[in-house]
Design a protein around this motif. Sequence first.
Motif, short mmCIF file in Angstrom:
data_model
loop_
_atom_site.label_atom_id
_atom_site.label_comp_id
_atom_site.label_asym_id
_atom_site.label_seq_id
_atom_site.Cartn_x
_atom_site.Cartn_y
_atom_site.Cartn_z
N SER A 94 8.87 2.52 7.48
CA SER A 94 7.74 2.75 6.58
C SER A 94 7.21 4.16 6.79
CB SER A 94 6.64 1.72 6.83
OG SER A 94 6.14 1.84 8.16
N THR A 96 3.36 6.68 5.99
CA THR A 96 1.97 6.73 5.53
C THR A 96 1.73 8.03 4.78
OG1 THR A 96 1.19 5.41 7.41
CG2 THR A 96 -0.45 6.74 6.25
N ARG A 98 -1.40 10.08 3.23
CA ARG A 98 -2.86 10.06 3.28
C ARG A 98 -3.42 11.46 3.05
NH1 ARG A 98 -4.75 12.27 7.98
NH2 ARG A 98 -3.21 12.61 9.64
N TYR A 137 2.24 13.34 4.83
CA TYR A 137 3.16 12.20 4.96
C TYR A 137 3.54 12.07 6.43
CZ TYR A 137 7.20 9.17 4.90
OH TYR A 137 8.07 8.14 5.17
N ASN A 140 7.32 6.64 9.93
CA ASN A 140 7.35 5.65 11.03
C ASN A 140 8.76 5.09 11.11
OD1 ASN A 140 6.60 3.86 13.06
ND2 ASN A 140 5.88 2.32 11.62
N SER A 189 -4.79 6.71 1.12
CA SER A 189 -4.16 6.25 2.35
C SER A 189 -3.29 5.04 2.02
CB SER A 189 -5.21 5.87 3.40
OG SER A 189 -4.59 5.46 4.61
N GLU A 190 -1.98 5.24 2.03
CA GLU A 190 -1.02 4.19 1.71
C GLU A 190 0.04 4.13 2.80
OE1 GLU A 190 -0.79 1.94 -0.66
OE2 GLU A 190 -2.56 2.53 -1.81
N SER A 191 0.25 2.94 3.36
CA SER A 191 1.29 2.73 4.37
C SER A 191 2.19 1.60 3.89
CB SER A 191 0.68 2.37 5.72
OG SER A 191 -0.11 3.42 6.23
N GLN A 192 3.44 1.93 3.61
CA GLN A 192 4.38 0.93 3.11
C GLN A 192 5.80 1.48 3.22
OE1 GLN A 192 4.41 0.86 -1.41
NE2 GLN A 192 2.32 1.63 -1.08
#
Length: 251
Positions: A94, A96, A98, A137, A140, A189-192
């Motif tokens: 994944s 993030t 933000r 960006y 992970n 803020s997007e984590s996917q």
Amino acid sequence: MTFWADERAVTVQVGTVLLFATLIVAMSLYQATAIPSQNAEIEFRHSKQIQGQMQDVRNAVVRTGATGTSRPISVTLGTQYPSRMFFINPPPSSGTLRTANSGTVGIENVTARSPETADYLDSSRTNLSFSTRSLVYEPNYNQYDNAPDTVLENAVVYNRANEGNATLTGQQLVHGRSITLVTLDGSLSESQSATMSIDPQALSPSTTEMRSIPVRSNGDGNVTIRVSTGLNEEKWNDLLANQMVSEPGAT
């Protein structure tokens, strides 16, 4: 009469066990070494892909700020691994995306050439400093441990890593005798591990055409641009190298 025991079946069974054990060991070694290496390569390619997509976002932001028109840009925050029979993959990686506080960008010692415009564009009378944000960006990954963060800041995209920063695009602040200030606002803020869409919207100008305003020094010194940045002076000197003049007063 003497009978000798037949051990041929036992020999076949022992050989089968040894062959099966060898196969298990080989598969274990492949799982422990080859699979992580292949996944690291997949993650490395995704890192290159996201760096290109962040450059697309930068171009969209600059274009939207200049024209007022918007076009959505897709950003792939994570990556999938191929299906493997008999072998195990980790969960999809994944990332993030933000926004982060980035300080201010502004211009000093400047006034508009037109008296009417100078009423609102004169740094001696108006604070021409504006808050801005960066877009970051952060990957992970499961195997690619030293992957850099990719940052959009002051219309420049660069990789941020422990060993230093590496710029991926040029700058937009100064081109010849033109100065362009582009700021970012808003919160994200997007984590996917999926693909998301970014649709930049212009707060200014309100029309579809950018208006250029002739300016000059207001007499307090050279026209000065100040930006808050994560890049050091050497990187900015490189970015601005083709905009430098050989001596004061040169055109």
